[in-house]
Scaffold this motif. Structure first.
Motif: not given
Ligand code: PLP
Length: 365
Positions: A70-72, A114, A187, A208, A211
């Protein structure tokens, strides 16, 4: 029996945009086929990671890249990467106090939630957030004055979630990073531009997967080869808790190929698809429908439905009823107070538009 029936879940029509709470996006048949191949075959996983990363990097003109969960996870592993700088002791002892250079400078207006606060992901990667500037502004000088011998990197969040006003640009942040020989992590989770932030001087850029890219649940980190190497190394440490499966590695790689080839849906295509929808909506009583471009001027067109004063229900009540139906219909609700409901059709097909019209007719009867 499909999963909606089996688990007693509501079918959802997502006319709100790309929302994590609804599962973000649908994947194409081509992406699904790549996921299926991944799911039904074995790979030497280290090679799969390296080769898909290189393939994506070639497509995007980056030095290297890596698909993450994930982007996280991309934020946490990038932070850990720049703190450890390839040190294996750090990989095995990510929070060791033998390493004190852990400060990650972040414009205060970028420390947003977010769905999860940015600072939680920074701390997960062993970083300590140092906010620069103020709630409503951050300049290059504000950023620069927070640099100490313990600064490990600068983090810039490019997003509509952040404060936009009086905020330094990525280029300005990159100039500060360069002057002080610090890495810059950007990010750009939901952004569409896969080139710009690296050109501006970012060392690592994070996206991400589900998205803008239309991939499965995943993330992408691209950038300078040495930095990507440090991120990849985290797979032996904290990255293990953020492992991504082979099916989604292949799924995202295919989604990026498609994205590079076809781009996202054009404004013209959205307007064409909206035309019959608007026409049908305008057959209904108590509302006025029209096509409207995104408020921020992006090439996104939506159906704007103004609920008239003659209607038995307010726009807010209509929005609520749309969500409560047999099929839950989620819209953009921001302007409900002004009697406006917006339908973002990027993830809505013709059949679903018909279902929206039918449901609105019931509600406004
Ligand atoms: C969505 C988002 C993320 C997280 O993306 P995931 O892939 O869901 O982890 C991070 N940063 C920003 C700015 C986002 O919009």
């Amino acid at each position: 029996m499909n999963s909606y029936e089996k688990y007693n879940l509501k079918e959802v029509i997502n006319a709100s945009g790309k929302m994590t709470i609804l599962g973000v996006s649908k994947v194409s048949d081509e992406v699904l086929a790549a996921q299926q191949f991944g799911g039904q075959h074995f790979f030497e996983m280290a090679d799969l990671t390296i080769q898909t990363g290189k393939h994506i990097a070639n497509l995007l003109g980056a030095e290297d890249g890596i698909v993450v969960s994930s982007a996280s996870a991309g934020i946490a592993q990038s932070v850990a990467g720049v703190i450890g700088e390839g040190n294996l002791y750090h990989v095995y002892h990510p929070f060791t106090n033998q390493i004190t250079k852990r400060e990650i400078i972040l414009p205060k207006g970028h420390n947003v939630d977010y769905g999860t606060p940015v600072e939680v992901m920074v701390e997960l990667g062993g970083g300590q957030v140092v906010e620069a500037g103020y709630a409503n502004m951050c300049s290059a000088e504000h950023l620069e004055m927070m640099i100490t011998p313990n600064t490990a990197a600068i983090l810039y969040i490019k997003s509509h979630h952040t404060v936009q006003k009086s905020m330094l640009t990525v280029d300005e942040a990159a100039a500060v990073a360069k002057r002080h020989k610090l890495p810059l992590i950007v990010d750009a989770a939901a952004e569409e531009d896969l080139v710009k932030y690296r050109e501006a001087g970012a060392d690592l850029v994070i996206y991400s997967g589900a998205k803008a890219l239309g991939g499965p649940s995943s993330g992408l980190v691209i950038g300078k080869a040495s930095f990507i190497e440090w991120v990849r190394l985290q797979g032996k440490g904290i990255g293990r808790a953020m492992k991504i499966g082979k099916e989604n590695i292949l799924g995202l790689t295919t989604a990026i190929e498609e994205y590079v080839r076809d781009g996202s849906e054009s404004g013209t295509s959205m307007r064409t698809r909206l035309e019959p929808f608007i026409k049908e909506l305008n057959q209904l009583p108590h509302l006025q429908a029209s096509v409207e471009q995104d408020g921020a001027g992006r090439e996104i067109y939506r159906a704007k439905v103004q609920i008239k004063d003659s209607a038995p229900l307010s726009a807010i009540e209509v929005i609520k009823k749309l969500k409560e139906g047999q099929i839950a219909i989620y819209t953009r609700e921001y302007r409900g107070n002004n009697g406006i409901i917006e339908f973002d059709i990027r993830a809505v097909n013709e059949k679903e538009m018909q279902q929206i019209v039918t449901r609105l007719a019931e509600i406004l009867k």
